[in-house]
Write an enzyme that holds these catalytic residues in place. Structure first.
Site, PDB file in Angstrom:
ATOM      1  N   PRO A 132     -36.626   7.386  25.387  1.00  0.00           N
ATOM      2  CA  PRO A 132     -35.449   6.978  26.144  1.00  0.00           C
ATOM      3  C   PRO A 132     -34.679   5.920  25.360  1.00  0.00           C
ATOM      4  O   PRO A 132     -35.221   4.851  25.063  1.00  0.00           O
ATOM      5  CB  PRO A 132     -36.027   6.406  27.441  1.00  0.00           C
ATOM      6  CG  PRO A 132     -37.448   6.059  27.114  1.00  0.00           C
ATOM      7  CD  PRO A 132     -37.893   6.941  25.995  1.00  0.00           C
ATOM      8  N   ASP A 134     -32.354   3.710  25.560  1.00  0.00           N
ATOM      9  CA  ASP A 134     -32.139   2.295  25.906  1.00  0.00           C
ATOM     10  C   ASP A 134     -33.416   1.478  25.677  1.00  0.00           C
ATOM     11  O   ASP A 134     -33.361   0.371  25.143  1.00  0.00           O
ATOM     12  CB  ASP A 134     -31.671   2.174  27.360  1.00  0.00           C
ATOM     13  CG  ASP A 134     -30.394   2.953  27.580  1.00  0.00           C
ATOM     14  OD1 ASP A 134     -29.362   2.556  27.011  1.00  0.00           O
ATOM     15  OD2 ASP A 134     -30.423   3.986  28.281  1.00  0.00           O
ATOM     16  N   ASP A 162     -23.050  11.193  26.724  1.00  0.00           N
ATOM     17  CA  ASP A 162     -22.665  11.400  28.127  1.00  0.00           C
ATOM     18  C   ASP A 162     -21.154  11.201  28.283  1.00  0.00           C
ATOM     19  O   ASP A 162     -20.490  11.912  29.041  1.00  0.00           O
ATOM     20  CB  ASP A 162     -23.423  10.403  29.011  1.00  0.00           C
ATOM     21  CG  ASP A 162     -24.874  10.304  28.575  1.00  0.00           C
ATOM     22  OD1 ASP A 162     -25.718  10.993  29.141  1.00  0.00           O
ATOM     23  OD2 ASP A 162     -25.132   9.563  27.604  1.00  0.00           O
ATOM     24  N   ALA A 164     -18.987  11.736  25.937  1.00  0.00           N
ATOM     25  CA  ALA A 164     -18.367  12.934  25.350  1.00  0.00           C
ATOM     26  C   ALA A 164     -18.410  14.100  26.337  1.00  0.00           C
ATOM     27  O   ALA A 164     -17.435  14.851  26.488  1.00  0.00           O
ATOM     28  CB  ALA A 164     -19.082  13.301  24.060  1.00  0.00           C
ATOM     29  N   HIS A 189     -28.687   5.873  29.469  1.00  0.00           N
ATOM     30  CA  HIS A 189     -28.546   7.260  29.021  1.00  0.00           C
ATOM     31  C   HIS A 189     -29.653   8.023  29.740  1.00  0.00           C
ATOM     32  O   HIS A 189     -30.780   8.116  29.263  1.00  0.00           O
ATOM     33  CB  HIS A 189     -28.708   7.353  27.499  1.00  0.00           C
ATOM     34  CG  HIS A 189     -28.846   8.768  26.989  1.00  0.00           C
ATOM     35  ND1 HIS A 189     -27.918   9.746  27.223  1.00  0.00           N
ATOM     36  CD2 HIS A 189     -29.832   9.371  26.272  1.00  0.00           C
ATOM     37  CE1 HIS A 189     -28.315  10.880  26.665  1.00  0.00           C
ATOM     38  NE2 HIS A 189     -29.480  10.680  26.083  1.00  0.00           N
ATOM     39  N   THR A 244     -31.500  19.500  22.745  1.00  0.00           N
ATOM     40  CA  THR A 244     -30.065  19.294  22.549  1.00  0.00           C
ATOM     41  C   THR A 244     -29.910  18.658  21.177  1.00  0.00           C
ATOM     42  O   THR A 244     -30.717  17.814  20.804  1.00  0.00           O
ATOM     43  CB  THR A 244     -29.448  18.363  23.607  1.00  0.00           C
ATOM     44  OG1 THR A 244     -29.957  17.038  23.423  1.00  0.00           O
ATOM     45  CG2 THR A 244     -29.738  18.826  25.021  1.00  0.00           C
TER      46      THR A 244
HETATM   47  P1  NAD Z   1     -38.087  17.114  17.179  1.00  0.00           P
HETATM   48  O1  NAD Z   1     -39.461  17.222  17.713  1.00  0.00           O
HETATM   49  O2  NAD Z   1     -37.357  18.335  16.771  1.00  0.00           O
HETATM   50  O3  NAD Z   1     -38.098  16.134  15.910  1.00  0.00           O
HETATM   51  C1  NAD Z   1     -38.760  14.924  15.883  1.00  0.00           C
HETATM   52  C2  NAD Z   1     -39.122  14.657  14.417  1.00  0.00           C
HETATM   53  O4  NAD Z   1     -39.697  13.346  14.341  1.00  0.00           O
HETATM   54  C3  NAD Z   1     -40.165  15.643  13.876  1.00  0.00           C
HETATM   55  O5  NAD Z   1     -39.656  16.277  12.706  1.00  0.00           O
HETATM   56  C4  NAD Z   1     -41.370  14.769  13.576  1.00  0.00           C
HETATM   57  O6  NAD Z   1     -42.110  15.190  12.434  1.00  0.00           O
HETATM   58  C5  NAD Z   1     -40.706  13.417  13.333  1.00  0.00           C
HETATM   59  N1  NAD Z   1     -41.620  12.295  13.484  1.00  0.00           N
HETATM   60  C6  NAD Z   1     -42.486  12.046  14.484  1.00  0.00           C
HETATM   61  N2  NAD Z   1     -43.181  10.909  14.224  1.00  0.00           N
HETATM   62  C7  NAD Z   1     -42.718  10.421  13.048  1.00  0.00           C
HETATM   63  C8  NAD Z   1     -43.019   9.294  12.243  1.00  0.00           C
HETATM   64  N3  NAD Z   1     -43.938   8.401  12.640  1.00  0.00           N
HETATM   65  N4  NAD Z   1     -42.330   9.118  11.097  1.00  0.00           N
HETATM   66  C9  NAD Z   1     -41.398  10.013  10.709  1.00  0.00           C
HETATM   67  N5  NAD Z   1     -41.079  11.112  11.402  1.00  0.00           N
HETATM   68  C10 NAD Z   1     -41.724  11.304  12.574  1.00  0.00           C
HETATM   69  O7  NAD Z   1     -37.252  16.299  18.268  1.00  0.00           O
HETATM   70  P2  NAD Z   1     -35.656  16.246  18.407  1.00  0.00           P
HETATM   71  O8  NAD Z   1     -35.232  17.321  19.328  1.00  0.00           O
HETATM   72  O9  NAD Z   1     -35.062  16.131  17.045  1.00  0.00           O
HETATM   73  O10 NAD Z   1     -35.497  14.864  19.199  1.00  0.00           O
HETATM   74  C11 NAD Z   1     -35.752  13.630  18.559  1.00  0.00           C
HETATM   75  C12 NAD Z   1     -35.519  12.491  19.530  1.00  0.00           C
HETATM   76  O11 NAD Z   1     -34.127  12.400  19.832  1.00  0.00           O
HETATM   77  C13 NAD Z   1     -36.232  12.701  20.890  1.00  0.00           C
HETATM   78  O12 NAD Z   1     -36.754  11.477  21.343  1.00  0.00           O
HETATM   79  C14 NAD Z   1     -35.109  13.188  21.771  1.00  0.00           C
HETATM   80  O13 NAD Z   1     -35.361  12.958  23.142  1.00  0.00           O
HETATM   81  C15 NAD Z   1     -33.970  12.360  21.248  1.00  0.00           C
HETATM   82  N6  NAD Z   1     -32.625  12.798  21.617  1.00  0.00           N
HETATM   83  C16 NAD Z   1     -31.726  11.819  21.859  1.00  0.00           C
HETATM   84  C17 NAD Z   1     -30.444  12.138  22.244  1.00  0.00           C
HETATM   85  C18 NAD Z   1     -29.464  11.026  22.516  1.00  0.00           C
HETATM   86  O14 NAD Z   1     -28.367  11.242  23.055  1.00  0.00           O
HETATM   87  N7  NAD Z   1     -29.811   9.798  22.187  1.00  0.00           N
HETATM   88  C19 NAD Z   1     -30.063  13.489  22.377  1.00  0.00           C
HETATM   89  C20 NAD Z   1     -31.000  14.462  22.096  1.00  0.00           C
HETATM   90  C21 NAD Z   1     -32.293  14.102  21.722  1.00  0.00           C
END
Ligand code: NAD
Length: 321
Positions: A132, A134, A162, A164, A189, A244
């Site tokens: 999350p 925040d 959000d 956007a 968020h 997403t």
């Molecule tokens: P994903 O599982 O496709 O990718 C995560 C990546 O992180 C993987 O490639 C994994 O190997 C890597 N990883 C895990 N631990 C690690 C470490 N210690 N060092 C280096 N790499 C590491 O996930 P995703 O769909 O790309 O989502 C990533 C994050 O972004 C999630 O927390 C998701 O909820 C978040 N997200 C945020 C928003 C936003 O608006 N802020 C939007 C979508 C997703």
């Protein structure tokens, strides 16, 4: 900036951006940064080195059609030249999970990564996207404080996505370019986020006036439908495709551009907020030094109450972090 090379005397300044976590979001962000020519160099760091190398190669193959961006896989310790480091590492929501459900898992991952990023690139601006977002911004903000890094250097993507979505959904309903919609989503968020209707401006006019001028019907039921579409967008997309990525990637690319070009933009990014006692999103002024000021927003009484409730959820969720 570092001058890295010359072509017969014309020096090109390098602009290096790092991305830690090259999953769906990190790879899409690297692609957006490359397609838009925001950086000259992009360093991709992932626990799965093969994945980082594969994404670097795949995205590099777009550069003959776009901008001469150099991408390569790297370790955290090689992030020294970065002006901005984007953190997207960690677990993502599975269908039915809320963002807050990820707190423990991702706080542990960021607790391990962030001190190493701060040590390798102490002058970089850190943009957190891991959810999350925040609470993860708060985790990195605290670690940055321990490392003596200025607080404004750490912020999260917050409600940029959000905001956007809010703009895009309203624009589609009214039948206008989303760039005419000046509106913001503030707070968490997540499920308690607050779309701000009271100061929404579409093409320089209040929404009801522009709907009247364009002959578009608008009432409270339309407002409820838009809120539902915006707040539950991620859950619907995750149910359909598992993650997403493209929307947040565009928000990351835009934010990185604002920082590397010192654009002085007002963005709804998440940052530690002394008054609220949590990290959350309000319109904030972002420059090459990161977040330098909170601009704030005019709210009506109901919106103010919802924002206070959102802050309360975040304060409670941060207990024990
Ligand atoms: P994903 O599982 O496709 O990718 C995560 C990546 O992180 C993987 O490639 C994994 O190997 C890597 N990883 C895990 N631990 C690690 C470490 N210690 N060092 C280096 N790499 C590491 O996930 P995703 O769909 O790309 O989502 C990533 C994050 O972004 C999630 O927390 C998701 O909820 C978040 N997200 C945020 C928003 C936003 O608006 N802020 C939007 C979508 C997703």
């Amino acid at each position: 900036m570092v001058a890295t090379g010359s072509t017969r005397g014309s020096w090109v300044e390098s602009l290096t951006v790092g991305i830690v976590g090259v999953g769906a979001v990190g790879a899409a962000a690297a692609s957006a940064i490359t397609l838009q020519g925001v950086a000259t160099d992009v360093l991709l760091v992932d626990a799965d080195r093969d994945r980082a190398e594969a994404e670097a190669a795949d995205i590099s193959h777009a550069t003959p059609f776009t901008a001469p961006v150099r991408l390569r896989a790297a370790g955290i310790e090689q992030l020294g030249p970065c002006r901005v480091v984007v953190i997207t590492a960690g677990a993502a929501q599975r269908p039915g999970e809320s963002r807050l459900d990820l707190t423990g898992r991702n706080a542990a991952i960021l607790g391990e990564i962030a001190p190493r990023v701060l040590a390798a690139a102490p002058n970089a601006v850190l943009l957190v996207a891991t959810n999350p977002v925040d609470l993860m911004t708060l985790v990195v903000h605290r670690l940055a404080g321990d490392a003596g890094v200025p607080g404004g250097h750490v912020f999260g993507t917050g409600t940029m996505l959000d905001t956007a979505r809010f703009r895009q959904v309203i624009a589609a309903r009214v039948g206008l370019d989303p760039q005419h919609v000046h509106g913001y989503v503030v707070g968490e968020h997540g499920d308690s986020e607050v779309p701000v209707w009271s100061s929404l401006d579409v093409g320089g006019r209040p929404l009801l006036e522009i709907c009247g001028a364009l002959g578009v019907p608008w009432g409270p039921e339309h407002q409820r439908e838009v809120e539902d579409e915006v707040i539950h967008a991620a859950a619907r997309i995750i149910a359909g495709k598992g993650a997403t990525a493209f929307g947040v990637a565009a928000a990351i690319s835009r934010t990185v551009r604002v920082v590397v070009r010192g654009q002085r933009s007002i963005l709804t990014v998440s940052a530690w907020d002394e008054d609220a006692g949590c990290a959350y999103s309000l319109p904030r002024l972002v420059t090459d030094a990161g977040v330098v000021r909170t601009v704030g927003i005019a709210l009506d009484d109901a919106e103010r109450e919802r924002l206070a409730a959102s802050a309360e959820i975040l304060r409670r969720s941060a207990d024990g972090l």
